[in-house]
Scaffold this active site. Structure first.
Site, PDB file in Angstrom:
ATOM      1  N   SER A  59       0.600  53.239  26.180  1.00 45.82           N
ATOM      2  CA  SER A  59       0.638  52.972  27.616  1.00 45.82           C
ATOM      3  C   SER A  59      -0.338  53.878  28.345  1.00 45.82           C
ATOM      4  O   SER A  59      -1.130  53.431  29.177  1.00 45.82           O
ATOM      5  CB  SER A  59       2.053  53.200  28.160  1.00 45.82           C
ATOM      6  OG  SER A  59       2.986  52.393  27.502  1.00 45.82           O
ATOM      7  N   GLU A  60      -0.259  55.182  28.066  1.00 46.03           N
ATOM      8  CA  GLU A  60      -1.182  56.155  28.640  1.00 46.03           C
ATOM      9  C   GLU A  60      -1.459  57.266  27.642  1.00 46.03           C
ATOM     10  O   GLU A  60      -0.647  57.549  26.754  1.00 46.03           O
ATOM     11  CB  GLU A  60      -0.630  56.777  29.930  1.00 46.03           C
ATOM     12  CG  GLU A  60      -0.645  55.877  31.141  1.00 46.03           C
ATOM     13  CD  GLU A  60       0.668  55.151  31.341  1.00 46.03           C
ATOM     14  OE1 GLU A  60       0.702  54.211  32.155  1.00 46.03           O
ATOM     15  OE2 GLU A  60       1.650  55.508  30.664  1.00 46.03           O
ATOM     16  N   THR A  61      -2.619  57.875  27.812  1.00 40.27           N
ATOM     17  CA  THR A  61      -2.999  59.087  27.096  1.00 40.27           C
ATOM     18  C   THR A  61      -3.408  60.113  28.148  1.00 40.27           C
ATOM     19  O   THR A  61      -4.078  59.781  29.123  1.00 40.27           O
ATOM     20  CB  THR A  61      -4.162  58.816  26.124  1.00 40.27           C
ATOM     21  OG1 THR A  61      -3.746  57.842  25.162  1.00 40.27           O
ATOM     22  CG2 THR A  61      -4.584  60.078  25.405  1.00 40.27           C
ATOM     23  N   PHE A  77      -5.026  58.259  31.463  1.00 44.85           N
ATOM     24  CA  PHE A  77      -5.781  57.048  31.179  1.00 44.85           C
ATOM     25  C   PHE A  77      -4.901  56.012  30.482  1.00 44.85           C
ATOM     26  O   PHE A  77      -4.183  56.335  29.523  1.00 44.85           O
ATOM     27  CB  PHE A  77      -6.968  57.359  30.257  1.00 44.85           C
ATOM     28  CG  PHE A  77      -8.091  58.089  30.930  1.00 44.85           C
ATOM     29  CD1 PHE A  77      -9.225  57.410  31.352  1.00 44.85           C
ATOM     30  CD2 PHE A  77      -8.023  59.461  31.135  1.00 44.85           C
ATOM     31  CE1 PHE A  77     -10.271  58.089  31.980  1.00 44.85           C
ATOM     32  CE2 PHE A  77      -9.066  60.147  31.756  1.00 44.85           C
ATOM     33  CZ  PHE A  77     -10.193  59.454  32.180  1.00 44.85           C
ATOM     34  N   HIS A  88       5.819  58.802  33.297  1.00 45.15           N
ATOM     35  CA  HIS A  88       6.089  59.311  31.950  1.00 45.15           C
ATOM     36  C   HIS A  88       4.968  60.217  31.442  1.00 45.15           C
ATOM     37  O   HIS A  88       5.244  61.215  30.763  1.00 45.15           O
ATOM     38  CB  HIS A  88       6.453  58.154  30.995  1.00 45.15           C
ATOM     39  CG  HIS A  88       5.420  57.725  30.025  1.00 45.15           C
ATOM     40  ND1 HIS A  88       4.440  56.802  30.331  1.00 45.15           N
ATOM     41  CD2 HIS A  88       5.234  58.055  28.723  1.00 45.15           C
ATOM     42  CE1 HIS A  88       3.692  56.593  29.261  1.00 45.15           C
ATOM     43  NE2 HIS A  88       4.150  57.340  28.269  1.00 45.15           N
TER      44      HIS A  88
END
Length: 292
Positions: A59-61, A77, A88
């Site tokens: 989902s995101e880094t 990102f 989160h």
């Protein structure tokens, strides 16, 4: 960071963290929303960050950097774009930053949406959201129902665009069944790009007591994608409650992710002064190194 003889650079890899985990599940470590956090992104280009986020396909880094305003600065990102704020990633990054810095259970993280205070009890983290900005849904209820592939009478109270750092359309539905039947339409979301370049829709319904059932849809590379557990949307739901003059204070337990096999549990609190807080359990899953 070390330099290999080939000239390839190695950097510390997260700590993979699952955020909004459900401690009551049979395998809590495999619940919640997974996150990758690079604990030292100093000197890393935006292009490399975006490429790594696409590589991990989560989902995101998150990429952690020094800050003069907060304990650390973070850049968030998705696989397709950088986000000003997300729940989160903020909570999971706080757990990594606490371990990295030896900080206590109260830290601050600088995001593009501002400095976010984060606090912990054990590994349950809570962030304090920005005050909400509200704008109306300007199309018909029928158009919204069509975009969600449900019936117009499945819509309950007033849908609103809410922004506590990341704008999303918050849509109250009449039943848990309506939430489960939602199938967001890519063409409908793409049409919303005129007003929001990254349109996202959050549908929710009461499932009894303080518990809510929710789903969250967004575009990734012009295809509809469903998120596992969305803290920014939970904060925006708090903003929706404030805008709709819901009696305060309130507490809600938010259940998300079941339709995609990844149950998440989020905690939403809005105090008597309309302060919005979102929390959940974070579980460390592993770490390593990556060459770029």
């Amino acid at each position: 960071r070390d330099k290999l003889v080939t000239g390839v650079q190695t950097c510390a890899l997260p700590i993979f963290v699952n955020v909004f985990a459900d401690a009551t599940a049979a395998q809590p470590a495999f619940t919640g929303n997974p996150l990758a956090v690079f604990e030292d992104a100093h000197g890393m280009s935006s292009e490399t960050m975006q490429a790594l986020a696409l590589q991990f396909n989560l989902s995101e880094t998150v990429f952690v950097l020094p800050s003069v305003k907060a304990t650390r600065r973070i850049r968030i990102f998705t696989t397709a774009f950088e986000m000003p704020f997300a729940g989160h990633p903020t909570l999971g990054s706080a757990q990594v930053v606490r371990a990295l810095t030896g900080a206590d259970n109260s830290i601050t993280l600088e995001t593009r949406a501002g400095v976010i205070p984060v606090a912990a009890r054990g590994d349950t983290w809570t962030l304090t959201a920005n005050a909400p900005q509200i704008r109306p849904w300007t199309h018909s209820r029928e158009a919204l129902a069509q975009m969600l592939n449900i019936n117009a009478d499945d819509l309950a109270d007033t849908p609103l665009w809410v922004n506590t750092g990341n704008e999303q359309l918050v849509v109250p539905l009449a039943s848990v069944d309506a939430v489960r039947r939602c199938r967001a339409d890519a063409a409908g979301l793409i049409a919303e790009k005129a007003n929001n370049p990254t349109p996202k829709v959050y549908v929710w319904a009461n499932r009894g007591g303080e518990d809510l059932q929710v789903r969250f849809f967004l575009l990734k590379h012009n295809a509809v994608w469903e998120d596992h557990g969305t803290g920014s949307a939970a904060a925006n739901l708090g903003g929706w409650f404030v805008a709709r003059e819901t009696p305060l204070p309130l507490h809600r337990v938010i259940h998300q992710g079941e339709p995609i096999g990844r149950p998440s549990k989020l905690l939403l609190d809005v105090d008597g002064a309309s302060g919005i807080r979102v929390g959940g359990l974070a579980i460390d899953l592993g770490s390593g190194t990556v060459a770029v």
